[in-house]
Design a protein around this motif. Structure first.
Motif, short mmCIF file in Angstrom:
data_model
loop_
_atom_site.label_atom_id
_atom_site.label_comp_id
_atom_site.label_asym_id
_atom_site.label_seq_id
_atom_site.Cartn_x
_atom_site.Cartn_y
_atom_site.Cartn_z
N ALA A 133 -39.56 29.87 -78.42
CA ALA A 133 -41.15 28.61 -78.19
C ALA A 133 -41.33 28.69 -76.93
CB ALA A 133 -40.33 27.41 -78.53
N GLN A 134 -41.16 29.82 -76.36
CA GLN A 134 -41.74 29.84 -75.46
C GLN A 134 -42.12 32.29 -75.21
OE1 GLN A 134 -41.88 29.14 -71.40
NE2 GLN A 134 -39.74 28.04 -71.53
N GLY A 135 -42.42 32.41 -76.45
CA GLY A 135 -42.49 33.66 -77.43
C GLY A 135 -41.48 34.88 -76.62
N VAL A 136 -40.17 34.37 -76.20
CA VAL A 136 -39.59 35.55 -75.64
C VAL A 136 -39.01 36.72 -77.21
CG1 VAL A 136 -37.12 35.89 -75.58
CG2 VAL A 136 -38.22 34.28 -73.95
N GLN A 137 -39.52 37.98 -77.08
CA GLN A 137 -39.84 38.52 -78.41
C GLN A 137 -37.71 39.14 -78.25
OE1 GLN A 137 -41.63 39.01 -75.42
NE2 GLN A 137 -43.49 39.22 -76.14
#
Length: 333
Positions: free
Chosen positions: A307-311
């Motif tokens: 949800a914080q964009g960690v890939q």
């Protein structure tokens, strides 16, 4: 006064027209949190961030080791060691390791991360030849059967070289390429993708008394310095992933501080990898003293990070993580 800019990441389907895409992926942001060591955090419109930072935040990442950075990827952990904290001894024979690799691919792993040296707290260094004997044959066996990306989890250049020659394609160094001075130049010369992780101290002593002035900014500065150092050896920023090193020389409070604001690391202009699976603080907070019972807590943190964009999510529990991601992505649309 150094300022740090953290995108306030959102994934809501009601996306404003002026929102910025985060790294060409599934998330977006309109505002940033401005952090420093001397002032209280401030919230600003993203358009007021420095152009260099904004460019790094919105630039689409190229694939790394064939992983598409526009969607979350699952990295399955394959420890071929007798003493890893969660699964030591379960996969340290080539046939069992190959079986486990097959299972993880079937369950939805996008890449297999193979390690032959335990980095649990208190672990001692493994001789190079022994680490090679543990990892290279397993990598060769997987490569002979499966066309799956493979990474080698090592701090040592000879181990990495043997792994690459056996069929691995990415070097994942928990020591941030500071343990062996030959490893970074080797990766640069071979144009290899890498993952650079933060750790305070080595595995044998790292949990003795970890201390930071500001854990979030200290880890960010370390990774910024290591990315710059890797670039000088020929490793392009486009081939670098960064990992804040949850649990490596960090207390429970340090881990939580990093996870709450993990989106800060997107400002480095590199994809972010999170390795939090089954770690001790999950057991503490989740009432799960047995590492085998920490899948639910691990998945909860994985989804919070996505949800914080960690890939990239480095996990033991591939099926549970992939299943949860499928549901999360379906709801997000």
């Amino acid at each position: 006064m150094t300022q740090y800019f953290r995108p306030l990441v959102q994934t809501d389907p009601c996306r404003p027209d002026d929102a910025y895409p985060l790294a060409g992926g599934w998330a977006w942001f309109t505002d940033v949190e401005v952090l420093s060591r001397d002032c209280t955090p401030q919230r600003l419109p993203a358009r007021q961030a420095p152009a260099e930072i904004l460019d790094r935040l919105i630039a689409t990442h190229a694939p790394i080791a064939r992983l598409d950075m526009s969607a979350p990827s699952v990295m399955g952990i394959l420890n071929v060691t007798p003493d890893s904290f969660s699964d030591g001894g379960r996969h340290n024979a080539p046939d069992r390791a190959l079986d486990h690799a097959r299972a993880m691919i079937e369950q939805g792993a996008d890449i297999i991360d193979i390690g032959g040296e335990s980095t649990r707290p208190g672990a001692v260094e493994v001789p190079i030849d022994q680490e090679i004997r543990r990892t290279a044959p397993v990598i060769a066996a997987i490569r002979a059967e499966m066309n799956v990306p493979i990474s080698i989890d090592t701090r040592k250049q000879p181990v990495a070289q043997a792994a690459i020659e056996a069929g691995a394609g990415l070097v994942n160094d928990v020591a941030g390429f500071t343990f062996d001075p030959e490893l970074a130049p080797y990766c640069g010369a071979k144009s290899l993708p890498v993952c650079v992780m933060h750790a305070q101290g080595d595995p044998e002593t790292m949990q003795a008394a970890p201390h930071y002035d500001n854990v979030l900014l200290d880890v960010y500065d370390y990774l910024a310095e290591r990315v710059a150092a890797l670039e000088t050896t020929g490793v392009a920023r486009t081939r670098i992933m960064v990992d804040p090193g949850i649990g490596f020389g960090k207390t429970l409070d340090h881990n939580l501080a990093l996870l709450k604001r993990i989106s800060l690391f997107h400002s480095l202009g590199c994809p972010v990898l999170l390795g939090v699976s089954r770690k001790k603080f999950i057991g503490t907070l989740g009432n799960a003293p047995d590492p085998q019972d920490r899948a639910a807590g691990s998945v909860a943190l994985a989804l919070a990070a996505v949800a914080q964009g960690v890939q990239v999510l480095r996990v033991h529990d591939v099926f549970e993580t992939r299943s949860a991601l499928n549901l999360w992505q379906a709801v997000q649309g």
